[in-house]
Motif scaffolding. Structure first.
Motif, PDB file in Angstrom:
ATOM      1  N   SER A  33      77.149  26.149  -2.603  1.00 64.97           N
ATOM      2  CA  SER A  33      77.063  26.667  -3.533  1.00 64.97           C
ATOM      3  C   SER A  33      78.459  25.270  -4.777  1.00 64.97           C
ATOM      4  O   SER A  33      78.592  25.359  -5.282  1.00 64.97           O
ATOM      5  N   ARG A  34      78.399  24.623  -3.799  1.00 68.99           N
ATOM      6  CA  ARG A  34      79.582  23.585  -4.246  1.00 68.99           C
ATOM      7  C   ARG A  34      78.374  22.369  -4.632  1.00 68.99           C
ATOM      8  O   ARG A  34      78.728  21.359  -5.491  1.00 68.99           O
ATOM      9  N   TYR A  35      76.937  22.536  -4.789  1.00 73.42           N
ATOM     10  CA  TYR A  35      76.085  21.412  -4.747  1.00 73.42           C
ATOM     11  C   TYR A  35      75.084  21.651  -5.869  1.00 73.42           C
ATOM     12  O   TYR A  35      73.894  21.258  -5.502  1.00 73.42           O
ATOM     13  N   ARG A  36      75.288  22.672  -6.361  1.00 74.92           N
ATOM     14  CA  ARG A  36      74.374  23.594  -7.570  1.00 74.92           C
ATOM     15  C   ARG A  36      73.713  22.255  -8.720  1.00 74.92           C
ATOM     16  O   ARG A  36      72.721  22.792  -8.584  1.00 74.92           O
ATOM     17  N   ASP A  37      74.841  21.056  -8.806  1.00 76.33           N
ATOM     18  CA  ASP A  37      73.947  20.491  -9.491  1.00 76.33           C
ATOM     19  C   ASP A  37      73.422  19.889  -9.182  1.00 76.33           C
ATOM     20  O   ASP A  37      72.337  18.655  -9.640  1.00 76.33           O
ATOM     21  N   THR A  38      72.659  19.083  -7.802  1.00 74.27           N
ATOM     22  CA  THR A  38      71.685  18.976  -6.948  1.00 74.27           C
ATOM     23  C   THR A  38      70.516  19.035  -7.201  1.00 74.27           C
ATOM     24  O   THR A  38      69.515  18.733  -6.644  1.00 74.27           O
ATOM     25  N   GLY A  39      70.363  20.400  -7.094  1.00 73.27           N
ATOM     26  CA  GLY A  39      69.749  21.526  -6.944  1.00 73.27           C
ATOM     27  C   GLY A  39      68.863  22.067  -5.768  1.00 73.27           C
ATOM     28  O   GLY A  39      67.942  22.261  -5.474  1.00 73.27           O
ATOM     29  N   ALA A  40      69.602  22.064  -4.823  1.00 75.59           N
ATOM     30  CA  ALA A  40      69.678  21.867  -3.486  1.00 75.59           C
ATOM     31  C   ALA A  40      69.509  23.911  -3.103  1.00 75.59           C
ATOM     32  O   ALA A  40      70.636  24.870  -3.889  1.00 75.59           O
ATOM     33  N   GLN A  41      68.521  24.078  -3.073  1.00 76.28           N
ATOM     34  CA  GLN A  41      68.401  25.507  -2.403  1.00 76.28           C
ATOM     35  C   GLN A  41      68.155  26.096  -1.259  1.00 76.28           C
ATOM     36  O   GLN A  41      68.677  27.765  -1.294  1.00 76.28           O
ATOM     37  N   ALA A  42      68.342  25.052   0.007  1.00 72.56           N
ATOM     38  CA  ALA A  42      68.469  25.849   1.274  1.00 72.56           C
ATOM     39  C   ALA A  42      68.441  24.813   1.738  1.00 72.56           C
ATOM     40  O   ALA A  42      67.737  23.139   1.631  1.00 72.56           O
ATOM     41  N   MET A  43      68.551  24.197   2.707  1.00 71.63           N
ATOM     42  CA  MET A  43      68.785  23.928   4.274  1.00 71.63           C
ATOM     43  C   MET A  43      68.541  24.132   5.164  1.00 71.63           C
ATOM     44  O   MET A  43      69.071  25.518   5.563  1.00 71.63           O
ATOM     45  N   GLU A  44      67.415  23.407   5.902  1.00 70.69           N
ATOM     46  CA  GLU A  44      66.872  24.639   6.908  1.00 70.69           C
ATOM     47  C   GLU A  44      66.852  23.427   8.203  1.00 70.69           C
ATOM     48  O   GLU A  44      66.193  22.433   8.161  1.00 70.69           O
ATOM     49  N   LEU A  45      67.428  23.946   9.815  1.00 71.26           N
ATOM     50  CA  LEU A  45      67.232  23.098  10.576  1.00 71.26           C
ATOM     51  C   LEU A  45      66.669  24.430  11.789  1.00 71.26           C
ATOM     52  O   LEU A  45      67.086  25.034  12.335  1.00 71.26           O
ATOM     53  N   PRO A  46      65.641  23.252  11.735  1.00 73.51           N
ATOM     54  CA  PRO A  46      64.753  24.308  12.506  1.00 73.51           C
ATOM     55  C   PRO A  46      64.310  23.348  14.275  1.00 73.51           C
ATOM     56  O   PRO A  46      64.721  21.726  14.353  1.00 73.51           O
ATOM     57  N   PHE A  47      64.477  23.851  15.386  1.00 71.65           N
ATOM     58  CA  PHE A  47      65.079  23.649  16.364  1.00 71.65           C
ATOM     59  C   PHE A  47      63.770  23.927  17.192  1.00 71.65           C
ATOM     60  O   PHE A  47      63.225  24.838  17.785  1.00 71.65           O
ATOM     61  N   ASP A  48      62.825  23.143  18.812  1.00 72.16           N
ATOM     62  CA  ASP A  48      61.873  23.467  19.173  1.00 72.16           C
ATOM     63  C   ASP A  48      62.874  23.874  20.364  1.00 72.16           C
ATOM     64  O   ASP A  48      63.507  24.393  20.216  1.00 72.16           O
ATOM     65  N   ARG A  49      61.322  24.441  21.569  1.00 71.89           N
ATOM     66  CA  ARG A  49      62.367  25.279  22.591  1.00 71.89           C
ATOM     67  C   ARG A  49      62.775  24.817  23.474  1.00 71.89           C
ATOM     68  O   ARG A  49      63.163  25.097  24.568  1.00 71.89           O
ATOM     69  N   ALA A  50      62.930  23.129  23.147  1.00 68.92           N
ATOM     70  CA  ALA A  50      63.880  22.754  23.851  1.00 68.92           C
ATOM     71  C   ALA A  50      65.551  22.441  23.340  1.00 68.92           C
ATOM     72  O   ALA A  50      66.438  21.672  23.784  1.00 68.92           O
ATOM     73  N   LEU A  51      65.275  22.578  22.260  1.00 68.91           N
ATOM     74  CA  LEU A  51      66.468  23.017  20.881  1.00 68.91           C
ATOM     75  C   LEU A  51      66.960  21.788  20.337  1.00 68.91           C
ATOM     76  O   LEU A  51      68.523  21.583  20.189  1.00 68.91           O
ATOM     77  N   SER A  52      65.996  21.140  20.620  1.00 67.49           N
ATOM     78  CA  SER A  52      65.718  19.288  19.707  1.00 67.49           C
ATOM     79  C   SER A  52      65.670  19.859  18.573  1.00 67.49           C
ATOM     80  O   SER A  52      64.620  21.240  18.100  1.00 67.49           O
ATOM     81  N   LEU A  53      65.868  18.873  17.084  1.00 63.96           N
ATOM     82  CA  LEU A  53      65.257  19.482  16.033  1.00 63.96           C
ATOM     83  C   LEU A  53      64.110  18.724  16.003  1.00 63.96           C
ATOM     84  O   LEU A  53      63.861  17.724  16.600  1.00 63.96           O
ATOM     85  N   ALA A  54      63.404  19.700  15.507  1.00 65.80           N
ATOM     86  CA  ALA A  54      61.732  19.413  15.169  1.00 65.80           C
ATOM     87  C   ALA A  54      61.564  19.647  13.941  1.00 65.80           C
ATOM     88  O   ALA A  54      61.979  19.759  13.091  1.00 65.80           O
ATOM     89  N   ASN A  55      59.746  19.297  13.997  1.00 65.54           N
ATOM     90  CA  ASN A  55      58.851  19.780  12.446  1.00 65.54           C
ATOM     91  C   ASN A  55      59.093  20.757  12.563  1.00 65.54           C
ATOM     92  O   ASN A  55      59.025  21.928  13.487  1.00 65.54           O
ATOM     93  N   ASP A  56      58.703  21.932  11.430  1.00 63.49           N
ATOM     94  CA  ASP A  56      59.026  23.247  11.154  1.00 63.49           C
ATOM     95  C   ASP A  56      57.872  23.869  12.208  1.00 63.49           C
ATOM     96  O   ASP A  56      57.808  25.589  12.607  1.00 63.49           O
ATOM     97  N   ALA A  57      56.667  23.431  12.231  1.00 66.12           N
ATOM     98  CA  ALA A  57      55.657  23.695  13.220  1.00 66.12           C
ATOM     99  C   ALA A  57      55.597  23.862  14.402  1.00 66.12           C
ATOM    100  O   ALA A  57      55.172  24.922  15.058  1.00 66.12           O
ATOM    101  N   GLN A  58      57.198  23.394  14.867  1.00 64.76           N
ATOM    102  CA  GLN A  58      57.398  23.041  16.268  1.00 64.76           C
ATOM    103  C   GLN A  58      58.290  23.623  16.002  1.00 64.76           C
ATOM    104  O   GLN A  58      58.727  24.547  17.601  1.00 64.76           O
ATOM    105  N   ALA A  59      59.023  24.384  15.435  1.00 57.99           N
ATOM    106  CA  ALA A  59      59.961  25.543  15.708  1.00 57.99           C
ATOM    107  C   ALA A  59      60.210  26.821  16.200  1.00 57.99           C
ATOM    108  O   ALA A  59      59.492  27.667  16.549  1.00 57.99           O
TER     109      ALA A  59
END
Length: 520
Positions: free
Chosen positions: A326-352
């Motif tokens: 909400s502090r960055y409405r002027d950037t047009g940011a709607q969501a931030m998504e952090l996907p984690f795989d089964r090893a709980l490392s950042l991964a692609n959405d398809a591997q989350a």
């Protein structure tokens, strides 16, 4: 397994709201009549001595076709369903009054779309309980497959002794969504009253492993019928009121006890105790430095010179900070998504295996293959058995910028040479390997354009750092860059301003989306 829930479907009933037709068939043609509710209660007493019933069940649930229940609600505001329950209660007390004792007769009428017209499902038994009108809920039961998405199952009341949870088509008093163990398995909850903790058992006992983890606050149930990696179910029993003094003391003692505590870093000699197994050595020998007089002579070509490694400090990324978008409405940011795989490392959405999301209204969500659910910090997510993600609330002093901190299951480290000053920021190559969110795939914008998530909250040159004897000297390089000092337990210490700041070894610095630990 004993029959905890008596279950039967009565068919060919022209009027499902006719209590007499449900209770007992007219006439005396005993050989041709179908068993109805009265016959079922008589054939399955609660207690008996020999063949004589000494006590009967008093709580009965009637399940009618959903369309009939809906029509009754639309036309009469549910009056026919209430009259049906009241008439059956009267017939029950009249015919079984000598077998009730002090038990109250209670009936409940609900609907189900799986029943055909003219069918009625009846349930009663040891695990069927209907609360009194003013009875408060003692526990709320919920289940999950991944510790992130929880589905409500049923409540438990103070006077309720048993609850049996299972899947669709099973003989259970409550159905758990996503039940993975088949119709022949059931989860039994025993309630001995508000002063005693509930007892959880799986049936059949030898086919399942059921353990409670006080750190996460839920039971983990695994099937032993399958090889490693088989089905599991998580059960959470949440109390709706304050724990009594005795139960609270036991709970605090359990939570305070270390689980799988690590062995001491320094070996010590330990004499044998009475608990040691027979045949064990009397003393565990420990590696200790030998006296100088016992030092062996040097071999030819050897000396007493000591070779010490060059001092090498490390900086580790231990957590990711979710911003308040909400502090960055002027950037047009709607969501931030952090996907984690089964090893709980950042991964692609398809591997989350699990994704943590913060939206433009600063709401937090957990998303898994089971669905999407709003969450709050603190929380712990264990989509796999071996590792877990911790979600910590942002300290009040940081809450205007951050929504929560996501502790990584495995920190990521980089070496730092001593005797030099380095910078950290979007344009700095130093520690670039730790800036995991420097990619457009984590940030969703209204216009669809992709920009690095680091553009939110992290300056091109955020701060500089240099390893010194007592820690690291931190200098803020941008007046708009927010820096926060967190201690070794990720607790807030202070905000870092323009003046040079000494960060002790093992403490953390939050800058942008990154919580960095500066190690000796």
């Amino acid at each position: 397994m004993p029959t905890y829930v008596q279950h039967a479907v009565l068919g060919r009933i022209p009027d499902v709201f006719n209590a007499e037709a449900i209770w007992q068939a007219p006439g005396l043609s005993l050989f041709s009549r179908r068993p109805l509710l009265r016959d079922l209660l008589e054939r399955s007493p609660r207690e008996h001595r020999g063949r004589a019933a000494t006590r009967c069940f008093s709580h009965v649930t009637l399940v009618l076709p959903q369309e009939e229940v809906d029509d009754d609600y639309h036309l009469t505001r549910g009056a026919r369903a209430r009259d049906l329950a009241q008439t059956l209660m009267t017939l029950h007390q009249k015919d079984f009054g000598d077998l009730l004792g002090s038990d109250q007769v209670r009936y409940d009428v609900v609907g189900n779309t799986s029943l055909a017209p003219g069918e009625i499902e009846v349930k009663f038994g040891h695990a069927v309980y209907l609360p009194a009108p003013d009875e408060k809920i003692l526990y709320n039961l919920s289940v999950s497959r991944d510790s992130a998405i929880w589905h409500a199952v049923c409540p438990i009341y103070p006077d309720q002794r048993l609850a049996l949870i299972g899947g669709e088509g099973g003989e259970a008093s409550a159905v758990a969504q996503g039940w993975p163990f088949g119709p022949d398995a059931a989860l039994l909850i025993l309630n001995d009253g508000p002063d005693a903790p509930p007892v959880v058992q799986m049936r059949p006992k030898d086919a399942f492993d059921c353990r409670y983890d006080p750190r996460s606050g839920y039971y983990t149930i695994k099937s032993l019928r399958e090889p490693q990696g088989g089905q599991r179910l998580l059960l959470k029993i949440a109390r709706t009121s304050a724990l009594p003094a005795r139960s609270r003391q036991l709970t605090e003692t359990t939570e305070a006890a270390p689980v799988n505590a690590a062995k001491p870093a320094v070996w010590q000699s330990r004499s044998r105790t009475s608990e040691a197994p027979a045949g064990a050595a009397q003393i565990d020998l420990t590696a200790v430095p030998a006296a100088a007089s016992h030092k062996p002579a040097n071999r030819p070509g050897e000396s007493d010179a000591t070779y010490a490694p060059v001092s090498q400090q490390r900086v580790s990324l231990v957590a990711l900070a979710l911003p308040r978008l909400s502090r960055y409405r002027d950037t047009g940011a709607q969501a931030m998504e952090l996907p984690f795989d089964r090893a709980l490392s950042l991964a692609n959405d398809a591997q989350a295996a699990i994704s943590l999301i913060v939206d433009a209204s600063d709401n937090l969500y957990a998303c898994t293959p089971e669905g999407k659910q709003r969450v709050e910090a603190p929380a712990m997510f264990a989509p796999v058995d071996t590792r877990a993600l911790r979600l910590l609330p942002a300290a009040p002093e940081m809450a205007d910028r951050y929504r929560a901190l996501v502790c990584l299951a495995q920190p990521i480290s980089a070496g730092v040479a001593s005797g030099a000053r380095f910078t950290f920021g979007r344009s700095s190559p130093m520690l670039a390997a730790l800036r995991l969110l420097d990619s457009p795939r984590f940030l969703q914008r209204a216009d669809g354009a992709g920009i690095s998530a680091d553009r939110i909250g992290l300056s091109r040159n955020a701060f500089s750092f240099e390893a010194v004897a007592k820690g690291y000297t931190i200098a803020r390089l941008s007046a708009t860059q927010a820096l926060y000092h967190l201690d070794d337990k990720l607790q807030f210490v202070a905000s870092v301003g323009d003046a040079p700041y000494l960060l002790p070894h093992g403490h953390h610095l939050a800058a942008g989306h990154y919580v960095l630990r500066f190690e000796a």
